[in-house]
Design an enzyme around this catalytic site. Sequence first.
Site, PDB file in Angstrom:
ATOM      1  N   GLN A   1       0.825  -1.202   0.000  1.00 61.94           N
ATOM      2  CA  GLN A   1       0.000   0.000   0.000  1.00 61.94           C
ATOM      3  C   GLN A   1       0.863   1.257   0.000  1.00 61.94           C
ATOM      4  O   GLN A   1       0.489   2.280  -0.590  1.00 61.94           O
ATOM      5  CB  GLN A   1      -0.905  -0.003   1.227  1.00 61.94           C
ATOM      6  CG  GLN A   1      -0.146  -0.108   2.536  1.00 61.94           C
ATOM      7  CD  GLN A   1      -1.058  -0.023   3.739  1.00 61.94           C
ATOM      8  OE1 GLN A   1      -2.081   0.666   3.702  1.00 61.94           O
ATOM      9  NE2 GLN A   1      -0.714  -0.699   4.804  1.00 61.94           N
TER      10      GLN A   1
ATOM     11  N   ARG B   1      -7.687  14.975  16.150  1.00 60.90           N
ATOM     12  CA  ARG B   1      -6.932  15.845  17.046  1.00 60.90           C
ATOM     13  C   ARG B   1      -6.528  17.117  16.313  1.00 60.90           C
ATOM     14  O   ARG B   1      -6.461  17.153  15.087  1.00 60.90           O
ATOM     15  CB  ARG B   1      -5.686  15.129  17.577  1.00 60.90           C
ATOM     16  CG  ARG B   1      -4.770  14.571  16.509  1.00 60.90           C
ATOM     17  CD  ARG B   1      -3.723  13.649  17.131  1.00 60.90           C
ATOM     18  NE  ARG B   1      -2.806  13.078  16.159  1.00 60.90           N
ATOM     19  CZ  ARG B   1      -3.046  11.984  15.449  1.00 60.90           C
ATOM     20  NH1 ARG B   1      -4.197  11.345  15.593  1.00 60.90           N
ATOM     21  NH2 ARG B   1      -2.160  11.530  14.583  1.00 60.90           N
TER      22      ARG B   1
ATOM     23  N   SER C   1      -4.008   6.812   6.749  1.00 62.95           N
ATOM     24  CA  SER C   1      -5.021   6.414   7.723  1.00 62.95           C
ATOM     25  C   SER C   1      -4.372   5.854   8.984  1.00 62.95           C
ATOM     26  O   SER C   1      -3.264   5.328   8.950  1.00 62.95           O
ATOM     27  CB  SER C   1      -5.952   5.361   7.106  1.00 62.95           C
ATOM     28  OG  SER C   1      -5.204   4.266   6.602  1.00 62.95           O
TER      29      SER C   1
ATOM     30  N   HIS D   1      -8.907   3.758  10.767  1.00 63.74           N
ATOM     31  CA  HIS D   1      -9.228   2.784   9.728  1.00 63.74           C
ATOM     32  C   HIS D   1      -9.077   1.358  10.275  1.00 63.74           C
ATOM     33  O   HIS D   1      -8.060   0.711  10.057  1.00 63.74           O
ATOM     34  CB  HIS D   1      -8.288   3.026   8.546  1.00 63.74           C
ATOM     35  CG  HIS D   1      -8.467   2.116   7.376  1.00 63.74           C
ATOM     36  ND1 HIS D   1      -9.612   1.377   7.149  1.00 63.74           N
ATOM     37  CD2 HIS D   1      -7.621   1.828   6.353  1.00 63.74           C
ATOM     38  CE1 HIS D   1      -9.455   0.682   6.027  1.00 63.74           C
ATOM     39  NE2 HIS D   1      -8.257   0.926   5.524  1.00 63.74           N
TER      40      HIS D   1
ATOM     41  N   CYS E   1     -10.606   2.096  -1.753  1.00 64.91           N
ATOM     42  CA  CYS E   1      -9.538   1.312  -2.368  1.00 64.91           C
ATOM     43  C   CYS E   1      -9.270   0.072  -1.527  1.00 64.91           C
ATOM     44  O   CYS E   1      -9.506   0.051  -0.317  1.00 64.91           O
ATOM     45  CB  CYS E   1      -8.272   2.146  -2.509  1.00 64.91           C
ATOM     46  SG  CYS E   1      -7.627   2.811  -0.962  1.00 64.91           S
TER      47      CYS E   1
ATOM     48  N   GLY F   1      -6.673  -3.730  -1.252  1.00 67.08           N
ATOM     49  CA  GLY F   1      -5.513  -4.476  -1.684  1.00 67.08           C
ATOM     50  C   GLY F   1      -5.830  -5.307  -2.917  1.00 67.08           C
ATOM     51  O   GLY F   1      -6.939  -5.778  -3.095  1.00 67.08           O
TER      52      GLY F   1
END
Length: 382
Positions: free
Chosen positions: A157, A212, A237, A338, A368, A370
Amino acid sequence: MAEAYIIDALRTPVGRRGKSLAQLHPLDLAAAPLAQLVERNNIDSAEYDEIILGCIDQLGPQAMDIARNAWLAAGLSEYVPGTTVERQCGSGQQAISYAAQAVLSGSSDLVVAGGVQSMSSIPLSYSNVAATEFGFPDPYQGSKRWEARYGDQEISQFRGAEMMAQRWGFNREQLEDFAVTSHERALHARAQGFFDREILALNELRSDEGPRAVDRDKMASLTPIVDSGLHTAATASQMSDGAAMLLIASEAAVKRYGLKPRARIHHVSARGDDPIMMLSAPIRATKYALEKTGMTLDQIDRVEINEAFAAVVLAWQRETGADLDKVNVNGGAIALGHPIGATGARLMTSLLHELERSDTRWGLQTMCEGGGQANVTIIERL
């Protein structure tokens, strides 16, 4: 014409890896919203046809068909089967698609669909990364047919995110601007209580832990994830724990049990793209879904596209022309986190509630995955 309706949807807060939800067994993480979903819809659990959950890295505490086991851990009927779906980050969304398809085909009337992921229990996903961490060989290694087609390229990724940033010409400042917006929107939504109706408090955690206030100087000082790359931890993420559950019902079930549909599932599909770049498929998948339905993005009131990395959403927006004022309006995975196998169901839960909050009609979700894949779901609020 058969219809598949969303009757209910709720989720846990999204916990940061190693924080408030880290000590929960994944079965308990899933069972809490599952039990609440069944209880508040007041249908005997033996009446359900199936539970379908997304979960990645089905190892250790997430092994042995966590969907079935979570149902049982929730104290629900032993008569109901479960199945666990693995389509990388889209696993939870694919679970919803399978549930909708089962209902639309007439083979099921009541299905729970969702996802669960404890990244505190199983640290990291994405094939060769997880395989290496747990001492397994790279899943592509040794396949002569794979190597004949794709060679021995690194597949991850992180590389895919950098390939996207380079292909679409984004700079680091643009990626960081996007990340700041994600946090600002999430903080605003949390402060205004926009998520309150969709969240079941768990382990005394009542809101998502990820959002945050952003220190731009600190963000700029972060080391890139990939050498000489553009993405950092701030524009990717967050690793998280969480679960989300939705009740999908047929028109017959709606009449039989006196249910009130909150949305209609208008379209489900999935498409593939370059498995090496990996993260670009939402572009192709979105265009495909719009062509199949005859809709345009101008008709879509709210979009949820998973913020795996900032470049994913920015490239998708550039190719589709989407209005970013309608996209991830309450923040995305960069801020909210995530929990990979659960995120598809978390996004759908939040999309439904946002359509209701904003009194709008059409929602589109994509993400998206993998292997260079992407799911798309279009729903109509009723």
